[in-house]
Design a protein around this motif. Structure first.
Motif, PDB file in Angstrom:
ATOM      1  N   VAL A 230       8.910  16.135 -22.917  1.00  0.00           N
ATOM      2  CA  VAL A 230       9.639  14.924 -23.305  1.00  0.00           C
ATOM      3  C   VAL A 230       9.215  14.528 -24.708  1.00  0.00           C
ATOM      4  CG1 VAL A 230       9.913  14.113 -20.936  1.00  0.00           C
ATOM      5  CG2 VAL A 230       7.918  13.388 -22.267  1.00  0.00           C
ATOM      6  N   THR A 231      10.147  13.899 -25.429  1.00  0.00           N
ATOM      7  CA  THR A 231       9.849  13.556 -26.820  1.00  0.00           C
ATOM      8  C   THR A 231      10.187  12.101 -27.146  1.00  0.00           C
ATOM      9  OG1 THR A 231      12.050  14.324 -27.482  1.00  0.00           O
ATOM     10  CG2 THR A 231      10.227  15.909 -27.646  1.00  0.00           C
ATOM     11  N   ARG A 232      10.729  11.378 -26.174  1.00  0.00           N
ATOM     12  CA  ARG A 232      11.034   9.973 -26.414  1.00  0.00           C
ATOM     13  C   ARG A 232      10.434   9.115 -25.309  1.00  0.00           C
ATOM     14  NH1 ARG A 232      17.001   8.899 -26.864  1.00  0.00           N
ATOM     15  NH2 ARG A 232      17.033  10.236 -25.015  1.00  0.00           N
ATOM     16  N   PRO A 233       9.990   7.887 -25.662  1.00  0.00           N
ATOM     17  CA  PRO A 233       9.320   7.026 -24.677  1.00  0.00           C
ATOM     18  C   PRO A 233      10.172   6.807 -23.430  1.00  0.00           C
ATOM     19  CG  PRO A 233       9.193   6.032 -26.864  1.00  0.00           C
ATOM     20  CD  PRO A 233      10.018   7.263 -26.996  1.00  0.00           C
ATOM     21  N   GLU A 243       5.420  16.202 -11.683  1.00  0.00           N
ATOM     22  CA  GLU A 243       5.735  17.302 -12.594  1.00  0.00           C
ATOM     23  C   GLU A 243       4.626  17.504 -13.614  1.00  0.00           C
ATOM     24  OE1 GLU A 243      10.583  17.000 -12.816  1.00  0.00           O
ATOM     25  OE2 GLU A 243       9.373  15.654 -14.013  1.00  0.00           O
ATOM     26  N   LYS A 244       4.489  18.741 -14.096  1.00  0.00           N
ATOM     27  CA  LYS A 244       3.594  18.988 -15.229  1.00  0.00           C
ATOM     28  C   LYS A 244       4.311  18.467 -16.478  1.00  0.00           C
ATOM     29  CE  LYS A 244       1.504  23.128 -15.740  1.00  0.00           C
ATOM     30  NZ  LYS A 244       0.027  23.161 -15.670  1.00  0.00           N
ATOM     31  N   LEU A 245       3.636  17.618 -17.217  1.00  0.00           N
ATOM     32  CA  LEU A 245       4.328  16.872 -18.263  1.00  0.00           C
ATOM     33  C   LEU A 245       3.685  17.093 -19.630  1.00  0.00           C
ATOM     34  CD1 LEU A 245       6.700  14.880 -18.306  1.00  0.00           C
ATOM     35  CD2 LEU A 245       5.041  13.023 -17.987  1.00  0.00           C
ATOM     36  N   LEU A 246       4.522  17.480 -20.604  1.00  0.00           N
ATOM     37  CA  LEU A 246       4.067  17.581 -21.997  1.00  0.00           C
ATOM     38  C   LEU A 246       4.907  16.604 -22.821  1.00  0.00           C
ATOM     39  CD1 LEU A 246       2.532  18.939 -24.375  1.00  0.00           C
ATOM     40  CD2 LEU A 246       4.320  20.699 -24.386  1.00  0.00           C
ATOM     41  N   GLY A 247       4.264  15.542 -23.311  1.00  0.00           N
ATOM     42  CA  GLY A 247       4.990  14.545 -24.107  1.00  0.00           C
ATOM     43  C   GLY A 247       4.566  14.635 -25.558  1.00  0.00           C
ATOM     44  N   LEU A 248       5.535  14.872 -26.429  1.00  0.00           N
ATOM     45  CA  LEU A 248       5.238  15.018 -27.870  1.00  0.00           C
ATOM     46  C   LEU A 248       6.124  14.035 -28.623  1.00  0.00           C
ATOM     47  CD1 LEU A 248       5.231  18.932 -27.878  1.00  0.00           C
ATOM     48  CD2 LEU A 248       3.214  17.432 -27.939  1.00  0.00           C
ATOM     49  N   PHE A 249       5.530  12.912 -29.051  1.00  0.00           N
ATOM     50  CA  PHE A 249       6.332  11.783 -29.516  1.00  0.00           C
ATOM     51  C   PHE A 249       6.350  11.611 -31.027  1.00  0.00           C
ATOM     52  CE2 PHE A 249       4.747  10.904 -25.208  1.00  0.00           C
ATOM     53  CZ  PHE A 249       5.958  10.872 -24.544  1.00  0.00           C
ATOM     54  N   ALA A 250       5.775  12.569 -31.742  1.00  0.00           N
ATOM     55  CA  ALA A 250       5.842  12.543 -33.208  1.00  0.00           C
ATOM     56  C   ALA A 250       5.523  13.944 -33.696  1.00  0.00           C
ATOM     57  CB  ALA A 250       4.828  11.548 -33.782  1.00  0.00           C
ATOM     58  N   GLN A 251       5.949  14.240 -34.924  1.00  0.00           N
ATOM     59  CA  GLN A 251       5.647  15.561 -35.480  1.00  0.00           C
ATOM     60  C   GLN A 251       4.139  15.711 -35.692  1.00  0.00           C
ATOM     61  OE1 GLN A 251       8.567  17.048 -34.639  1.00  0.00           O
ATOM     62  NE2 GLN A 251       8.214  18.320 -36.449  1.00  0.00           N
ATOM     63  N   GLY A 252       3.521  14.655 -36.202  1.00  0.00           N
ATOM     64  CA  GLY A 252       2.069  14.666 -36.411  1.00  0.00           C
ATOM     65  C   GLY A 252       1.408  13.637 -35.522  1.00  0.00           C
ATOM     66  N   ASN A 253       0.432  12.890 -36.079  1.00  0.00           N
ATOM     67  CA  ASN A 253      -0.188  11.814 -35.315  1.00  0.00           C
ATOM     68  C   ASN A 253       0.841  10.717 -35.049  1.00  0.00           C
ATOM     69  OD1 ASN A 253      -2.763  13.051 -35.551  1.00  0.00           O
ATOM     70  ND2 ASN A 253      -2.923  12.229 -37.642  1.00  0.00           N
ATOM     71  N   LEU A 254       0.677   9.977 -33.958  1.00  0.00           N
ATOM     72  CA  LEU A 254       1.586   8.860 -33.712  1.00  0.00           C
ATOM     73  C   LEU A 254       1.372   7.788 -34.783  1.00  0.00           C
ATOM     74  CD1 LEU A 254       1.483   8.310 -29.833  1.00  0.00           C
ATOM     75  CD2 LEU A 254       2.783   9.963 -31.179  1.00  0.00           C
ATOM     76  N   PRO A 255       2.456   7.167 -35.240  1.00  0.00           N
ATOM     77  CA  PRO A 255       2.292   6.053 -36.187  1.00  0.00           C
ATOM     78  C   PRO A 255       1.451   4.945 -35.541  1.00  0.00           C
ATOM     79  CG  PRO A 255       4.595   6.721 -36.021  1.00  0.00           C
ATOM     80  CD  PRO A 255       3.861   7.434 -34.930  1.00  0.00           C
ATOM     81  N   ASP A 297       6.951   1.808 -39.119  1.00  0.00           N
ATOM     82  CA  ASP A 297       7.031   3.183 -38.604  1.00  0.00           C
ATOM     83  C   ASP A 297       6.676   3.279 -37.122  1.00  0.00           C
ATOM     84  OD1 ASP A 297       7.627   3.928 -41.149  1.00  0.00           O
ATOM     85  OD2 ASP A 297       5.605   4.635 -41.635  1.00  0.00           O
ATOM     86  N   PHE A 298       6.064   2.206 -36.590  1.00  0.00           N
ATOM     87  CA  PHE A 298       5.625   2.244 -35.184  1.00  0.00           C
ATOM     88  C   PHE A 298       6.807   2.118 -34.222  1.00  0.00           C
ATOM     89  CE2 PHE A 298       3.605   0.212 -31.386  1.00  0.00           C
ATOM     90  CZ  PHE A 298       2.726   1.232 -31.070  1.00  0.00           C
ATOM     91  N   ASP A 299       7.935   1.568 -34.718  1.00  0.00           N
ATOM     92  CA  ASP A 299       9.113   1.384 -33.855  1.00  0.00           C
ATOM     93  C   ASP A 299       9.485   2.694 -33.165  1.00  0.00           C
ATOM     94  OD1 ASP A 299       9.232  -1.193 -34.628  1.00  0.00           O
ATOM     95  OD2 ASP A 299      10.955  -0.972 -35.977  1.00  0.00           O
ATOM     96  N   GLY A 300       9.685   2.617 -31.867  1.00  0.00           N
ATOM     97  CA  GLY A 300      10.100   3.808 -31.126  1.00  0.00           C
ATOM     98  C   GLY A 300       8.943   4.694 -30.707  1.00  0.00           C
ATOM     99  N   THR A 301       7.729   4.302 -31.075  1.00  0.00           N
ATOM    100  CA  THR A 301       6.542   5.060 -30.660  1.00  0.00           C
ATOM    101  C   THR A 301       6.065   4.517 -29.319  1.00  0.00           C
ATOM    102  OG1 THR A 301       5.897   5.263 -32.976  1.00  0.00           O
ATOM    103  CG2 THR A 301       4.188   5.712 -31.327  1.00  0.00           C
ATOM    104  N   PRO A 302       5.769   5.372 -28.357  1.00  0.00           N
ATOM    105  CA  PRO A 302       5.206   4.831 -27.115  1.00  0.00           C
ATOM    106  C   PRO A 302       3.821   4.231 -27.391  1.00  0.00           C
ATOM    107  CG  PRO A 302       5.053   7.226 -27.118  1.00  0.00           C
ATOM    108  CD  PRO A 302       5.841   6.838 -28.340  1.00  0.00           C
ATOM    109  N   THR A 303       3.507   3.134 -26.738  1.00  0.00           N
ATOM    110  CA  THR A 303       2.160   2.571 -26.895  1.00  0.00           C
ATOM    111  C   THR A 303       1.176   3.427 -26.102  1.00  0.00           C
ATOM    112  OG1 THR A 303       2.346   1.159 -24.951  1.00  0.00           O
ATOM    113  CG2 THR A 303       3.108   0.233 -27.060  1.00  0.00           C
ATOM    114  N   LEU A 304      -0.094   3.276 -26.425  1.00  0.00           N
ATOM    115  CA  LEU A 304      -1.121   3.991 -25.661  1.00  0.00           C
ATOM    116  C   LEU A 304      -1.087   3.524 -24.204  1.00  0.00           C
ATOM    117  CD1 LEU A 304      -3.401   6.074 -25.917  1.00  0.00           C
ATOM    118  CD2 LEU A 304      -4.984   4.189 -26.360  1.00  0.00           C
TER     119      LEU A 304
END
Lengths: 463, 463
Positions: A230-233, A243-255, A297-304
């Motif tokens: 998954v790539t979006r919050p 399920e085995k889950l791989l979440g990648l929410f930014a190209q690099g570090n999360l904003p 830039d944090f908009d749309g980033t999942p929170t911790l």
């Protein structure tokens, strides 16, 4: 004589029965290890002053157990001498494997490059689930060392295995660890072959490279290996538990959540021409005070907290064996390297929210040990906004860079960054704090060494 | 009905009896408060690495209780806003009186200059003995704030009450506190009129001035007031327990135990001419590594342990009421200001020895609460001797001053001082550690604010 023998046999039988009963009925235990990367006393106090007020309390401050952890590293050789300042690779290795290694290493031994068994691997062997959550790239040193093995933290994907260089200067080479050479491949490739049930954070770029010896990307290979990617919050919240889950929410570090006003960071005082002649002449103008503000830039980033909640749901769902979850607030450190105190404060707030969720989970699942700690100390220092020596008739100011933050309680908080003039400041060597919930009482002593964290978690989970 | 009334009365009588018995038979309780001035996590880790080895333990590390203390200061006005970095005057005031005040103040309120009741005064009212021991001048801020009251820490003797100045710039004026103006006189004059039973340290010079309105020195007046004055360690050991004792073992602060090789301190890296053109060009040469060595000036100085032992003997002799003793290792801070890491390490060793004596005393006198804490954080940072960014093809080095210490375990430990370029570095604002013996368990929570230390001590001693 016969009677006492009978008694002894009876006692032995009862003891055996008791032991077996305990083994059979042992409760489902979970561990949530929350790592504030670079979260030293300076960072905690800076965050307390800003987020709770200087007389207020962070959630961390309400934890029933507080200890201090000595951070250890050695030179990169067998029985190497002590090195007094660590990085996130050797410190995560200490916590994940119980072994002190050299800087830059991911769960491998100093000198020999021997793989060191990690908590994620031990949990898998014992039938427990495991997950890693971070605001950094999931291939970054801290998460990586809990699940994979590599001689250098820099070999994050198939394209950064051979002659990794910066400005033409080689800084790492993991050729020997290529699959073609009998190795296990890069960090991202190892992660999707690891027994992890869940891996959430940034670093999607590291999964877009073509996997070694394959025609498809590492991300596509992850799907082949059974991971839902998954790539979006929103997707994160929709995924079914189990399920085995791989979440990648930014190209690099999360904003990060907070930034300095208009993106400002710590700045050098501006010296008068006279001050250039002699340190005690002329004057210096400190940077203007600034507010912290939301980072657009944090908009749309999942929170911790959102990622932690998803992790707890997935890992605990229909699970009678327990789990190990590592949650990292990574950019306390990364923003400190870049001399951005507001960024670090926002990441401390994220850690607090994740801790609140962990505590709520533990209140419903009492056999849950929560440990919050840091991996190493960092560059930032809370310094007087008005020098202690302001009475003296000479200019007194930092030779490094300083940020003066307006706090919600109406004061100015000055943060100094002066370990070097490079684009990134240095870590520091002070021992780091550790906090635990009631499950830690009696299990964690007031002073420990970083590898003890591995032993405490392993012991608690019976791995 | 009558029967239950009788039962209720009987229960009340028994309860009253129990309460009175406890009041009558309450044990003799003592408090030993050990303050490491400026002893933050960086200083403790530096000392641990040098004195015990990075994998070793200090005596501090074996204490059963460890907590963290938020340090608080305010502007110098009623309801002043928070100030995030403190000095030893306001922090000692917080511990001695339970009140948060402004920097530089000695047991007086911010804005109003109202005297604040101290632990020494409260102990005296309750019939307990009290003593102060320090490696600084006994008139310095930390000891002073436990016994006397002054608007500025700088008014230490009768000659420094009016227009105290440095290089012609006024930095304090305590005229209003002259006896002639209805005040109580300078710090040294107040100390010899205080209820203290014992006061040991340096600062004899502060007692050589003529007392205000008298023809004799403050030291002579101390004798008139019933103090036995000693100035050599041998005399200290010879004195009979029970006498009021004033020990002044140096004109100023006591010399410290360790120093850098040939008196060296932290030094600035030497930059090549090319580096002056641009930070990323040329090179910089770090200072040569150095050993710590015994400070020859220390010969003939009583150790903090010797003074602590004398204090414990004097205060406990024939005493069924208990005592309050404050012991300060002062020059962890003073040597850090001067960028002398070996000096700070030697003072940490002195604190450890004093703690060992305190623990021995407590093992023989179980109702003894030992608290070890710091007053504020300091400038020194343990930094990587080899930069984390040494791979990069640019010079990476501190803009401040650095010392590279050869440790007994054969490694190099680098200590950075970079809060300013003035003759003395700045304090920092991080919360400070607190340690306690078993008497502290259940009485001290994992997180507290500095004034809580006053309340804990007052409560324990029933003051």
């Amino acid at each position: 004589m016969i009677r006492s023998l009978f008694h002894a046999l009876l006692a032995s039988a009862l003891l055996l029965f008791a032991v077996l009963s305990v083994a059979d009925n042992k409760p489902t235990r979970n561990v949530i290890l929350i790592i504030g990367d670079g979260m030293d006393e300076q960072q905690i106090t800076i965050a307390r002053n800003y987020l709770a007020g200087s007389s207020g309390q962070l959630l961390l401050d309400t934890m029933p157990l507080r200890a201090q952890v000595q951070v250890l590293a050695i030179e990169d050789q067998v029985d190497g001498k002590p090195v007094y300042v660590s990085d996130s690779a050797n410190t995560a290795t200490a916590m994940a494997t119980g072994v002190v290694t050299s800087r830059g290493r991911i769960a491998t031994a100093a000198g020999t490059n021997t793989p060191l068994m990690t908590l994620v691997e031990l949990a898998d062997e014992a039938g427990l689930r495991s997950g890693l959550v971070t605001t950094a790239r999931v291939t970054d040193a801290t998460p990586a060392a809990f699940a994979v093995h590599m001689s250098s933290r820099r070999c994050e994907d198939p394209d950064t295995m051979v002659d990794v260089s910066i400005y033409g200067f080689e800084i790492a080479d993991c050729s020997a660890e290529l699959k073609a050479n009998g190795g296990s491949g890069s960090i991202s490739e190892q992660l999707i072959e690891s027994p992890l049930d869940l891996l959430l954070g940034g670093g999607r770029q590291r999964f877009e490279a073509t996997a070694e010896g394959e025609e498809i990307t590492v991300e596509a290979l992850a799907v082949d290996n059974g991971f839902v990617v998954v790539t979006r919050p929103q997707e994160l919240l929709q995924e079914k538990p189990g399920e085995k889950l791989l979440g990648l929410f930014a190209q690099g570090n999360l904003p990060v959540r907070l930034r300095g006003e208009n993106g400002r960071e710590a700045e050098a005082p501006v010296r008068s021409w006279l001050n250039y002649l002699n340190d005690y002449l002329g004057s210096a103008r400190l940077p203007d005070p600034m507010n912290c503000e939301p980072n657009p830039d944090f908009d749309g980033t999942p929170t911790l907290a959102q990622m932690t909640e998803a992790a707890l749901t997935h890992l605990s769902h229909d699970n009678d064996k327990g789990f190990f979850l590592m949650v990292e607030s990574a950019s306390i450190d990364k923003q400190a390297h870049e001399r951005k105190p507001c960024g670090s404060i926002g990441e401390m707030a994220q850690l607090e929210e994740a801790l609140a969720l962990a505590l709520r989970f533990a209140s419903r699942n009492p056999n849950t040990l929560i440990i919050v700690t840091s991996d190493h100390s960092q560059v930032a220092q809370l310094v007087p906004d008005q020098s202690l020596f302001a009475d003296y008739p000479v200019p007194v100011f930092t030779p490094g860079k300083i940020a003066r933050i307006k706090t919600p309680e109406g004061s100015l908080m000055a943060v100094n960054y002066a370990t070097n003039d490079f684009i990134m400041g240095e870590h520091t060597g002070a021992a780091v704090p550790l906090f635990s919930n009631t499950e830690g009482l009696g299990r964690i002593s007031p002073f420990l060494q970083q590898p003890d964290i591995f032993r405490i978690i392993r012991g608690y989970l019976n791995l």
